[in-house]
Design an enzyme around this catalytic site. Structure first.
Site, PDB file in Angstrom:
ATOM      1  N   ARG A  65       3.251  76.034  30.428  1.00  0.00           N
ATOM      2  CA  ARG A  65       2.081  76.029  31.309  1.00  0.00           C
ATOM      3  C   ARG A  65       1.151  77.195  30.986  1.00  0.00           C
ATOM      4  NH1 ARG A  65       1.668  77.480  37.402  1.00  0.00           N
ATOM      5  NH2 ARG A  65      -0.231  76.398  38.031  1.00  0.00           N
ATOM      6  N   HIS A  69      -2.932  76.945  30.203  1.00  0.00           N
ATOM      7  CA  HIS A  69      -3.919  77.676  30.989  1.00  0.00           C
ATOM      8  C   HIS A  69      -4.659  78.708  30.146  1.00  0.00           C
ATOM      9  CE1 HIS A  69      -2.930  76.534  35.336  1.00  0.00           C
ATOM     10  NE2 HIS A  69      -2.258  75.693  34.557  1.00  0.00           N
ATOM     11  N   ASN A  97      -4.230  79.834  38.792  1.00  0.00           N
ATOM     12  CA  ASN A  97      -3.212  80.570  38.037  1.00  0.00           C
ATOM     13  C   ASN A  97      -2.251  81.360  38.913  1.00  0.00           C
ATOM     14  OD1 ASN A  97      -4.247  79.673  35.618  1.00  0.00           O
ATOM     15  ND2 ASN A  97      -5.512  81.494  35.261  1.00  0.00           N
ATOM     16  N   HIS A 195       4.174  67.292  32.295  1.00  0.00           N
ATOM     17  CA  HIS A 195       4.679  67.243  33.667  1.00  0.00           C
ATOM     18  C   HIS A 195       5.966  66.445  33.785  1.00  0.00           C
ATOM     19  CE1 HIS A 195       0.773  68.433  36.012  1.00  0.00           C
ATOM     20  NE2 HIS A 195       1.286  69.426  35.306  1.00  0.00           N
TER      21      HIS A 195
END
Length: 322
Positions: A65, A69, A97, A195
């Site tokens: 992740r 990001h 975040n 996911h």
């Protein structure tokens, strides 16, 4: 944890694709970028990741992740790793975040590499390698990571607030966000398959389970037990309740069953046409998903900071060099 059997096949299939990657300054990225200057880089990254994932498996999806990001804000430049200073607010403090973690693992890797080959390996490259290893350690594919990125000398909190996809985004918003970064609908659908591992907090799926009509009733009822209509934002739920820590294609099967956890997950299925076809294909064919995910990760990893962005190889990932 062992790499999946498909890892070698995927890596070989990506050899030609990797050669097309470029850095922010126009120079080609290369999987062999550190062969002479820091030949042990991949071994160091893999060993630190393996040690951390063995003790805390949730670190693997967390590091994956982090890479997403980072790349979605100003390109893959390690800016998400920077702490706040008097000159900028950290991207870590942006609302999307707030739940990021795994920073200490990147710092562990950086510390070892600074000992072995000082001022050589960028934090952006460490994050790219660590995310690849995270996927492989959860049973997903491995691929050759193009290397040679540099680290930004600034963070971009406002861009993180505005540019990262929202858990409530519809398909149009998702397609637009990915297109702006040079990623097409197939890339978006494959990358969303990340996911298949990890967890989300109640605040991110509350609207989905309390007000969305396009949801399996029993799934919604189960999720509501840990996520009331208000308060208790800490209620965590797995994206994929069948195999929450195995990198597989169960995520897409959940979407077809209307059991996607986030509204932005379920948005990938139900619109008809080619988009539904992609989800259905990945739900049937895990090997195709693995191959497309690996290709899309390379493409995402090629997102460059804007031209003229000041860059360097940081000596510590959370602060710029003096």
């Amino acid at each position: 944890m062992a790499y999946s059997k498909s890892s070698c096949v995927v890596a070989l299939a990506l050899l030609l694709f990797v050669a097309l990657a470029f850095t922010a300054n126009g120079a080609k990225l290369s999987a062999r970028y550190y062969d002479k200057t820091c030949p042990n880089v991949q071994r160091v990254v893999r060993s630190v990741m393996a040690r951390n994932v063995a003790g805390q498996p949730g670190i693997a999806p967390a590091v994956l992740r982090l890479f997403f990001h980072d790349c979605f804000v100003n390109g893959c430049d390690g800016s998400v790793l920077l702490d706040s200073t008097p000159f900028w607010d950290s991207e870590k403090d942006a609302v999307p975040n707030a739940s990021l973690r795994g920073f200490e693992v990147v710092e562990q890797i950086k510390s070892l590499l600074e000992h072995d080959c000082p001022a050589t390996v960028s934090c952006a490259d460490i994050l790219a390698l660590a995310s690849r290893d995270a996927v492989a350690m959860l049973g997903g594919p491995a691929w050759n990571v193009p290397l040679g990125r540099k680290d930004s000398r600034a963070a971009h909190k406002d861009a993180a607030e505005a540019g990262l996809p929202s858990p409530q985004d519809n398909l149009t918003a998702l397609v637009s966000a990915f297109r702006e970064r040079g990623l097409d609908a197939r890339d978006m659908t494959a990358l969303s398959g990340a996911h298949t591992v990890g967890m989300a907090s109640c605040e991110n799926y509350r609207e989905r389970v309390h007000g969305d009509g396009d949801i399996d009733p029993s799934f919604a009822e189960t999720r509501r037990r840990n996520c009331p209509p208000s308060g208790n934002d800490g209620g965590m739920a797995p994206f994929d309740e069948q195999t929450p820590m195995r990198f597989d294609n169960a995520y897409y099967k959940d979407l077809i069953a209307r059991r996607g956890l986030l509204s932005s997950d379920q948005a990938l299925y139900g619109s008809g046409g080619k988009q539904d076809g992609l989800v259905e294909m990945y739900s049937r064919d895990g090997e195709t998903f693995a191959r497309d995910f690996a290709k899309a990760m390379v493409r995402m990893g090629n997102i460059r900071p804007p031209k003229g962005t000041p860059v360097e190889v940081r000596l510590s990932c959370n602060v710029v060099n003096n």
